[in-house]
Design an enzyme around this catalytic site. Structure first.
Site, PDB file in Angstrom:
ATOM      1  N   GLU A 243      13.563 -14.472  -3.073  1.00 11.23           N
ATOM      2  CA  GLU A 243      14.332 -13.415  -3.749  1.00 11.23           C
ATOM      3  C   GLU A 243      15.556 -13.029  -2.928  1.00 11.23           C
ATOM      4  O   GLU A 243      15.469 -12.978  -1.704  1.00 11.23           O
ATOM      5  CB  GLU A 243      13.430 -12.185  -3.938  1.00 11.23           C
ATOM      6  CG  GLU A 243      12.298 -12.460  -4.902  1.00 11.23           C
ATOM      7  CD  GLU A 243      11.358 -11.272  -5.050  1.00 11.23           C
ATOM      8  OE1 GLU A 243      11.687 -10.159  -4.602  1.00 11.23           O
ATOM      9  OE2 GLU A 243      10.279 -11.471  -5.626  1.00 11.23           O
TER      10      GLU A 243
ATOM     11  N   ARG B 245       3.374 -11.611  -5.549  1.00 15.86           N
ATOM     12  CA  ARG B 245       4.418 -12.083  -4.645  1.00 15.86           C
ATOM     13  C   ARG B 245       4.810 -13.504  -5.020  1.00 15.86           C
ATOM     14  O   ARG B 245       3.941 -14.331  -5.321  1.00 15.86           O
ATOM     15  CB  ARG B 245       3.929 -12.073  -3.187  1.00 15.86           C
ATOM     16  CG  ARG B 245       4.018 -10.727  -2.503  1.00 15.86           C
ATOM     17  CD  ARG B 245       5.457 -10.264  -2.275  1.00 15.86           C
ATOM     18  NE  ARG B 245       5.534  -8.952  -1.662  1.00 15.86           N
ATOM     19  CZ  ARG B 245       5.654  -7.786  -2.307  1.00 15.86           C
ATOM     20  NH1 ARG B 245       5.732  -7.751  -3.613  1.00 15.86           N
ATOM     21  NH2 ARG B 245       5.731  -6.649  -1.647  1.00 15.86           N
TER      22      ARG B 245
ATOM     23  N   HIS C  64      12.188  -8.411 -10.128  1.00 18.25           N
ATOM     24  CA  HIS C  64      11.273  -7.631  -9.272  1.00 18.25           C
ATOM     25  C   HIS C  64      11.350  -6.126  -9.597  1.00 18.25           C
ATOM     26  O   HIS C  64      11.764  -5.314  -8.764  1.00 18.25           O
ATOM     27  CB  HIS C  64      11.582  -7.875  -7.783  1.00 18.25           C
ATOM     28  CG  HIS C  64      10.434  -7.514  -6.885  1.00 18.25           C
ATOM     29  ND1 HIS C  64      10.155  -8.163  -5.712  1.00 18.25           N
ATOM     30  CD2 HIS C  64       9.485  -6.537  -6.978  1.00 18.25           C
ATOM     31  CE1 HIS C  64       9.097  -7.624  -5.131  1.00 18.25           C
ATOM     32  NE2 HIS C  64       8.676  -6.623  -5.886  1.00 18.25           N
TER      33      HIS C  64
HETATM   34  P1  NAP Z   1      -4.926  -4.593  -3.109  1.00 16.65           P
HETATM   35  O1  NAP Z   1      -5.577  -3.389  -3.674  1.00 16.65           O
HETATM   36  O2  NAP Z   1      -5.042  -4.870  -1.661  1.00 16.65           O
HETATM   37  O3  NAP Z   1      -5.462  -5.852  -3.941  1.00 16.65           O
HETATM   38  C1  NAP Z   1      -5.261  -7.155  -3.536  1.00 16.65           C
HETATM   39  C2  NAP Z   1      -6.423  -7.984  -4.071  1.00 16.65           C
HETATM   40  O4  NAP Z   1      -6.181  -9.345  -3.755  1.00 16.65           O
HETATM   41  C3  NAP Z   1      -7.737  -7.577  -3.464  1.00 16.65           C
HETATM   42  O5  NAP Z   1      -8.657  -7.376  -4.483  1.00 16.65           O
HETATM   43  C4  NAP Z   1      -8.144  -8.749  -2.588  1.00 16.65           C
HETATM   44  O6  NAP Z   1      -9.562  -8.953  -2.661  1.00 16.65           O
HETATM   45  C5  NAP Z   1      -7.374  -9.911  -3.227  1.00 16.65           C
HETATM   46  N1  NAP Z   1      -7.000 -10.895  -2.216  1.00 16.65           N
HETATM   47  C6  NAP Z   1      -6.348 -10.680  -1.060  1.00 16.65           C
HETATM   48  N2  NAP Z   1      -6.205 -11.816  -0.370  1.00 16.65           N
HETATM   49  C7  NAP Z   1      -6.791 -12.779  -1.118  1.00 16.65           C
HETATM   50  C8  NAP Z   1      -6.995 -14.162  -0.936  1.00 16.65           C
HETATM   51  N3  NAP Z   1      -6.572 -14.805   0.175  1.00 16.65           N
HETATM   52  N4  NAP Z   1      -7.642 -14.847  -1.902  1.00 16.65           N
HETATM   53  C9  NAP Z   1      -8.100 -14.214  -2.998  1.00 16.65           C
HETATM   54  N5  NAP Z   1      -7.940 -12.899  -3.226  1.00 16.65           N
HETATM   55  C10 NAP Z   1      -7.299 -12.190  -2.302  1.00 16.65           C
HETATM   56  O7  NAP Z   1      -3.367  -4.593  -3.419  1.00 16.65           O
HETATM   57  P2  NAP Z   1      -2.600  -3.933  -4.648  1.00 16.65           P
HETATM   58  O8  NAP Z   1      -2.235  -2.541  -4.313  1.00 16.65           O
HETATM   59  O9  NAP Z   1      -3.368  -4.202  -5.905  1.00 16.65           O
HETATM   60  O10 NAP Z   1      -1.257  -4.813  -4.625  1.00 16.65           O
HETATM   61  C11 NAP Z   1      -1.335  -6.204  -4.784  1.00 16.65           C
HETATM   62  C12 NAP Z   1       0.002  -6.860  -4.510  1.00 16.65           C
HETATM   63  O11 NAP Z   1       0.878  -6.675  -5.615  1.00 16.65           O
HETATM   64  C13 NAP Z   1       0.789  -6.303  -3.327  1.00 16.65           C
HETATM   65  O12 NAP Z   1       0.332  -6.854  -2.113  1.00 16.65           O
HETATM   66  C14 NAP Z   1       2.204  -6.710  -3.646  1.00 16.65           C
HETATM   67  O13 NAP Z   1       2.494  -7.944  -3.054  1.00 16.65           O
HETATM   68  C15 NAP Z   1       2.209  -6.856  -5.156  1.00 16.65           C
HETATM   69  N6  NAP Z   1       3.053  -5.833  -5.806  1.00 16.65           N
HETATM   70  C16 NAP Z   1       4.125  -6.234  -6.548  1.00 16.65           C
HETATM   71  C17 NAP Z   1       4.894  -5.288  -7.187  1.00 16.65           C
HETATM   72  C18 NAP Z   1       6.079  -5.668  -8.013  1.00 16.65           C
HETATM   73  O14 NAP Z   1       7.000  -4.877  -8.126  1.00 16.65           O
HETATM   74  N7  NAP Z   1       6.083  -6.839  -8.595  1.00 16.65           N
HETATM   75  C19 NAP Z   1       4.607  -3.932  -7.046  1.00 16.65           C
HETATM   76  C20 NAP Z   1       3.510  -3.575  -6.286  1.00 16.65           C
HETATM   77  C21 NAP Z   1       2.724  -4.547  -5.687  1.00 16.65           C
HETATM   78  P3  NAP Z   1     -10.367  -9.627  -1.428  1.00 16.65           P
HETATM   79  O15 NAP Z   1      -9.940  -8.889  -0.201  1.00 16.65           O
HETATM   80  O16 NAP Z   1     -11.797  -9.472  -1.800  1.00 16.65           O
HETATM   81  O17 NAP Z   1      -9.943 -11.049  -1.422  1.00 16.65           O
HETATM   82  C1  8YV Z   2       8.796  -2.742  -4.512  1.00 13.89           C
HETATM   83  C2  8YV Z   2       6.611  -4.045  -4.381  1.00 13.89           C
HETATM   84  O1  8YV Z   2       9.753  -3.125  -5.430  1.00 13.89           O
HETATM   85  O2  8YV Z   2       5.214  -2.280  -3.698  1.00 13.89           O
HETATM   86  C3  8YV Z   2       5.469  -3.486  -3.626  1.00 13.89           C
HETATM   87  O3  8YV Z   2       4.772  -4.277  -2.964  1.00 13.89           O
HETATM   88  O4  8YV Z   2       6.809  -5.225  -4.421  1.00 13.89           O
HETATM   89  C4  8YV Z   2       7.525  -3.154  -5.154  1.00 13.89           C
HETATM   90  O5  8YV Z   2       6.890  -1.999  -5.572  1.00 13.89           O
HETATM   91  C5  8YV Z   2       9.166  -3.283  -3.203  1.00 13.89           C
HETATM   92  O6  8YV Z   2       8.250  -2.989  -2.225  1.00 13.89           O
HETATM   93  C6  8YV Z   2      10.520  -2.760  -2.799  1.00 13.89           C
HETATM   94  O7  8YV Z   2      10.925  -3.385  -1.670  1.00 13.89           O
END
Ligand code: NAP
Ligand code: 8YV
Length: 331
Positions: free
Chosen positions: A264, A235, A282
């Site tokens: 964004e 993020r 994104h």
């Molecule tokens: P997840 O499985 O919940 O993983 C998040 C990780 O971050 C966990 O291992 C957690 O471990 C750690 N974390 C959370 N809060 C923290 C903190 N304050 N300090 C340090 N570590 C922390 O989530 P995910 O499915 O991998 O997704 C992660 C993120 O990627 C989403 O929340 C989203 O914002 C982003 N994302 C972006 C895209 C894109 O299109 N760019 C797509 C999908 C997701 P602990 O709880 O042990 O801290």
């Molecule tokens: C999407 C994402 O683009 O899953 C997320 O957290 O950031 C992306 O996969 C987004 O959620 C669409 O709004």
């Protein structure tokens, strides 16, 4: 009062795909709103809406404006734009779309990392401008992936998928989470600053929200060193963008590859002007197959809630409420 055979009223908010809207329309009485905004909620909607499917945010005011609301099914795994505190206060379930996008986002992260290190977008532009054909040579890149020390901030579902991919490259891997994970071979660092001090490449894939806002700040960037590379696929709010611009401008770090931004779709002109950045709009999960899986899971959460009384992928904050009360008795 809902009569037999009457469709349940739901709001579809934000730029949801035709696939999602069609699937919702088969089962529900759907009103499509541009976004989850309280000013768009009419008294008719307030009186009947029991579900929301949303791409984007749901504010406190929007949720409060829907007193009959039972479930918000959010498109995407990150749900920092949904006011979960208000949802919990109102007894509303929130669901998201985890796991189905892990591979896509991890692939994009690795692609962005290599594109940033090897300057691939500029090499492509160079060729298209006819400069190669005209006899010029594209400059050798300072950056190489080989031999790097890669730190992952947020070793969750997607972070692990990134680490597994990077294992096959010639790199060392470590990570920072709040809690150490026992079943992974990678080194844990108890703070993000400790992690940054021990690596030259930082991949941020942590969720947004109060706790992680500007976690990657000037000090963390400086700790990466002059060969430092920042990749942000999590993020935008987790990185102090002004500090990043300054670090890239004066050479505190070498380069950055970003898929996400603080405000964004606005990207600071200063960031756009820098030659040592690769900037994506994104698109981490943005392939048709993966977006379809996300869309289908979002819709399934709604149908499962209304047909079977259970949400499939509730967010952690609401998990204990993710079954409907039976005969008024809570579980
Ligand atoms: P997840 O499985 O919940 O993983 C998040 C990780 O971050 C966990 O291992 C957690 O471990 C750690 N974390 C959370 N809060 C923290 C903190 N304050 N300090 C340090 N570590 C922390 O989530 P995910 O499915 O991998 O997704 C992660 C993120 O990627 C989403 O929340 C989203 O914002 C982003 N994302 C972006 C895209 C894109 O299109 N760019 C797509 C999908 C997701 P602990 O709880 O042990 O801290
Ligand atoms: C999407 C994402 O683009 O899953 C997320 O957290 O950031 C992306 O996969 C987004 O959620 C669409 O709004």
């Amino acid at each position: 009062m809902q009569s037999f055979g009457e469709k349940i009223a739901v709001i579809a908010a934000g730029p949801l795909s035709p696939r999602a809207l069609d699937a919702l329309a088969l089962r529900f009485d759907v009103t499509h709103l541009a976004k989850g905004d309280a000013t768009l909620v009419t008294s008719d909607l307030a009186a009947k809406v029991r579900g929301v499917a949303v791409m984007g945010g749901c504010t406190d005011a929007f949720i409060s404006a829907l007193p009959k609301l039972e479930i918000i099914a959010s498109f995407g795994v990150g749900y920092d734009a949904v006011d979960v505190t208000q949802a919990v206060r109102q007894g509303v379930i929130v669901t998201h779309t985890p796991d189905v996008l892990n591979d896509e986002v991890a692939d994009t992260a690795v692609g962005l990392l290599i594109a940033t290190l090897r300057d691939l977008p500029r090499a492509d532009a160079f060729l298209r401008q006819g400069r190669w054909a005209a006899g010029e040579r594209f400059p050798l890149t300072c950056g190489t992936l080989s031999g790097r020390k890669v730190g992952i901030f947020g070793l969750g579902r997607i972070g692990r998928a990134i680490a597994l991919r990077l294992q096959t490259f010639n790199v060392e891997i470590s990570y920072h989470n709040r809690r150490q994970i026992v079943d992974v071979p990678w080194t844990w660092h108890p703070t993000l600053l400790d992690l940054a001090r021990s690596v030259d490449t930082l991949i941020c894939v942590a969720p947004g929200g109060r706790e992680t806002t500007h976690a990657t700040n000037a000090e963390v960037l400086a700790a990466l060193g002059r060969d430092g590379v920042l990749i942000n696929i999590g993020r935008g709010s987790t990185v102090d963008e002004a500090a990043l611009v300054q670090a890239l401008r004066i050479g505190t770090i070498m380069a950055a590859g970003l898929d996400v931004y603080e405000h964004e779709p606005k990207v600071p002109p200063d960031l756009l002007a820098l030659p040592n950045t690769v900037l994506l709009p994104h698109v981490g999960s943005a392939s048709i197959p993966t977006r379809n899986l996300m869309s289908d899971l979002m819709v399934k959460n709604l149908t499962s809630w209304f047909d079977e009384g259970r949400a499939i992928t509730p967010v952690p904050e609401v998990q204990k409420h993710a079954l409907q009360p039976l005969n008024g008795i809570d579980h």
